[in-house]
Design an enzyme around this catalytic site. Structure first.
Site, PDB file in Angstrom:
ATOM      1  N   LEU A 224      75.768  47.446  26.906  1.00  0.00           N
ATOM      2  CA  LEU A 224      74.952  46.404  26.284  1.00  0.00           C
ATOM      3  C   LEU A 224      75.397  45.062  26.849  1.00  0.00           C
ATOM      4  O   LEU A 224      76.590  44.832  27.057  1.00  0.00           O
ATOM      5  CB  LEU A 224      75.147  46.395  24.765  1.00  0.00           C
ATOM      6  CG  LEU A 224      74.307  47.353  23.913  1.00  0.00           C
ATOM      7  CD1 LEU A 224      74.730  47.256  22.454  1.00  0.00           C
ATOM      8  CD2 LEU A 224      72.825  47.084  24.057  1.00  0.00           C
ATOM      9  N   ASP A 225      74.443  44.149  27.077  1.00  0.00           N
ATOM     10  CA  ASP A 225      74.792  42.802  27.509  1.00  0.00           C
ATOM     11  C   ASP A 225      75.730  42.164  26.484  1.00  0.00           C
ATOM     12  O   ASP A 225      75.648  42.479  25.290  1.00  0.00           O
ATOM     13  CB  ASP A 225      73.538  41.935  27.646  1.00  0.00           C
ATOM     14  CG  ASP A 225      72.689  42.326  28.849  1.00  0.00           C
ATOM     15  OD1 ASP A 225      73.228  42.965  29.771  1.00  0.00           O
ATOM     16  OD2 ASP A 225      71.486  41.984  28.852  1.00  0.00           O
ATOM     17  N   PRO A 226      76.598  41.251  26.902  1.00  0.00           N
ATOM     18  CA  PRO A 226      77.539  40.618  25.966  1.00  0.00           C
ATOM     19  C   PRO A 226      76.874  40.016  24.732  1.00  0.00           C
ATOM     20  O   PRO A 226      77.412  40.119  23.625  1.00  0.00           O
ATOM     21  CB  PRO A 226      78.208  39.540  26.832  1.00  0.00           C
ATOM     22  CG  PRO A 226      78.182  40.111  28.204  1.00  0.00           C
ATOM     23  CD  PRO A 226      76.869  40.834  28.299  1.00  0.00           C
TER      24      PRO A 226
ATOM     25  N   ALA B  38      74.066  40.945  23.365  1.00  0.00           N
ATOM     26  CA  ALA B  38      73.277  41.928  22.626  1.00  0.00           C
ATOM     27  C   ALA B  38      74.109  42.528  21.494  1.00  0.00           C
ATOM     28  O   ALA B  38      75.333  42.560  21.540  1.00  0.00           O
ATOM     29  CB  ALA B  38      72.798  43.028  23.566  1.00  0.00           C
TER      30      ALA B  38
ATOM     31  N   ARG C 179      65.438  42.463  29.406  1.00  0.00           N
ATOM     32  CA  ARG C 179      65.226  41.132  29.993  1.00  0.00           C
ATOM     33  C   ARG C 179      64.095  41.141  31.014  1.00  0.00           C
ATOM     34  O   ARG C 179      63.336  40.182  31.137  1.00  0.00           O
ATOM     35  CB  ARG C 179      66.523  40.624  30.633  1.00  0.00           C
ATOM     36  CG  ARG C 179      67.576  40.170  29.626  1.00  0.00           C
ATOM     37  CD  ARG C 179      68.819  39.687  30.323  1.00  0.00           C
ATOM     38  NE  ARG C 179      69.559  40.775  30.959  1.00  0.00           N
ATOM     39  CZ  ARG C 179      70.307  40.632  32.065  1.00  0.00           C
ATOM     40  NH1 ARG C 179      70.377  39.463  32.680  1.00  0.00           N
ATOM     41  NH2 ARG C 179      70.963  41.657  32.559  1.00  0.00           N
TER      42      ARG C 179
END
Length: 303
Positions: free
Chosen positions: A46-48, A50, A181
């Site tokens: 997961l993106d930071p 998120a 994104r």
């Protein structure tokens, strides 16, 4: 002699409800320390910024990580309309703006173009490798990053809320490798208004659900290095819920434990189907079913 890994031989799944502001690797390291586990990994970065489901595997559960990584996943995310950023999220620099704001009906109509088998170009600031280097590192160095489109299966993409003219809340169910994104970026382009992700949450991943299974890092920290912490663990078998289970015979169990094809009891299983075998209530192996036998590709040591 091989060096023995430090830590406990503990196996199972932990469904972390990841907070914003942490990398997936940092979460795994904290969980590994809290359990004093000798082996840990996660199923799907997961993106930071998120939040939501980050499934962390300990011990023998790491052998089931590919099945969670490949599983369907669902995301709820907010798209900011009217601006594109170089990272396709809130953290980036604004590179284009528009005063145009589409109607709800226009958005719903545009969403149909993102359902089914689509081709998607990952964000320039992503972990995709280009000639051995991460795209985000090249992008940070100012290089012009060109990424090839990749296939993605999107089962569903719905408009769930429109809090105001500048924001839209979407929910997407998709397969492996999807970039939310990119959806926000491409949707903005299709609508002629630009767009980027403001907020992103993974609400479930394969058999794991944030609302039902999620544990916070605060809960982990409160019980770190105590016997009570183990109560949060789900069994290794939880990572195999989306796969058919067969039962090994006593003789078959012995053979499977040694990595050899073993006899199993199965009902309604097709030849060549990927299944997992249990014996006395515990996962024993994952493999291919052929003519009454399981041909193992992964064997578990849960004794």
């Amino acid at each position: 002699m091989a060096r023995k890994k430090k830590g406990r031989d503990i196996s199972g799944w932990l469904v972390i409800d990841k907070p914003a502001g942490m990398t997936s690797t940092a979460v795994v390291n904290k969980v590994k320390w809290a359990f004093n586990a000798n082996k840990a990994g996660h199923a799907g970065t997961l993106d930071p910024d998120a939040t939501g489901v980050l499934a962390v595997a300990l011990g023998e559960a790491t052998k089931t990580v590919p099945y969670i990584t490949d599983a369907m996943k669902a995301y709820e995310f907010t798209v900011t309309l009217g601006a594109a950023t170089n990272t396709d999220d809130e953290e980036g620099q604004v590179i284009a703006t528009s005063a145009n704001r589409p109607t709800d009906d226009e958005i719903k109509e545009a969403l149909f173009g993102f359902v089914g088998d689509i081709m998607q170009v990952p964000p320039k600031f992503s972990a995709v490798k280009i000639d051995g280097q991460r795209a985000y590192k090249l992008a940070r160095d100012g290089e012009d990053v060109e990424l090839a489109a990749r296939p993605l299966f999107v089962e569903e993409l719905l408009l769930v809320d429109r809090p105001d003219a500048d924001h839209v809340v979407l929910e997407m169910t998709c397969g492996k490798g999807g970039y939310v994104r990119s959806i926000a970026r491409d949707l903005g382009e299709k609508l002629g208004c630009h767009g980027h992700v403001q907020r992103l949450r993974r609400i479930w991943s394969g058999p794991f659900d944030a609302a039902e299974d999620g544990v916070t890092l605060e809960q982990i920290e409160e019980r770190a290095r105590t016997p009570e912490l183990d109560e949060f663990l789900l069994p290794v078998e939880a990572g195999l819920d989306d796969m058919t289970e067969v039962t090994a015979t006593p003789e078959g169990a012995v053979r499977l434990k040694n990595g050899n094809p073993g006899m199993v009891i199965a009902s309604g299983v097709e030849y060549g189907e990927e299944v997992w075998a249990s014996y006395e209530g515990k996962a024993l192996a994952v493999g291919t079913f052929k003519s009454g036998n399981l041909h193992p590709v992964r064997v578990f040591n849960l004794d």
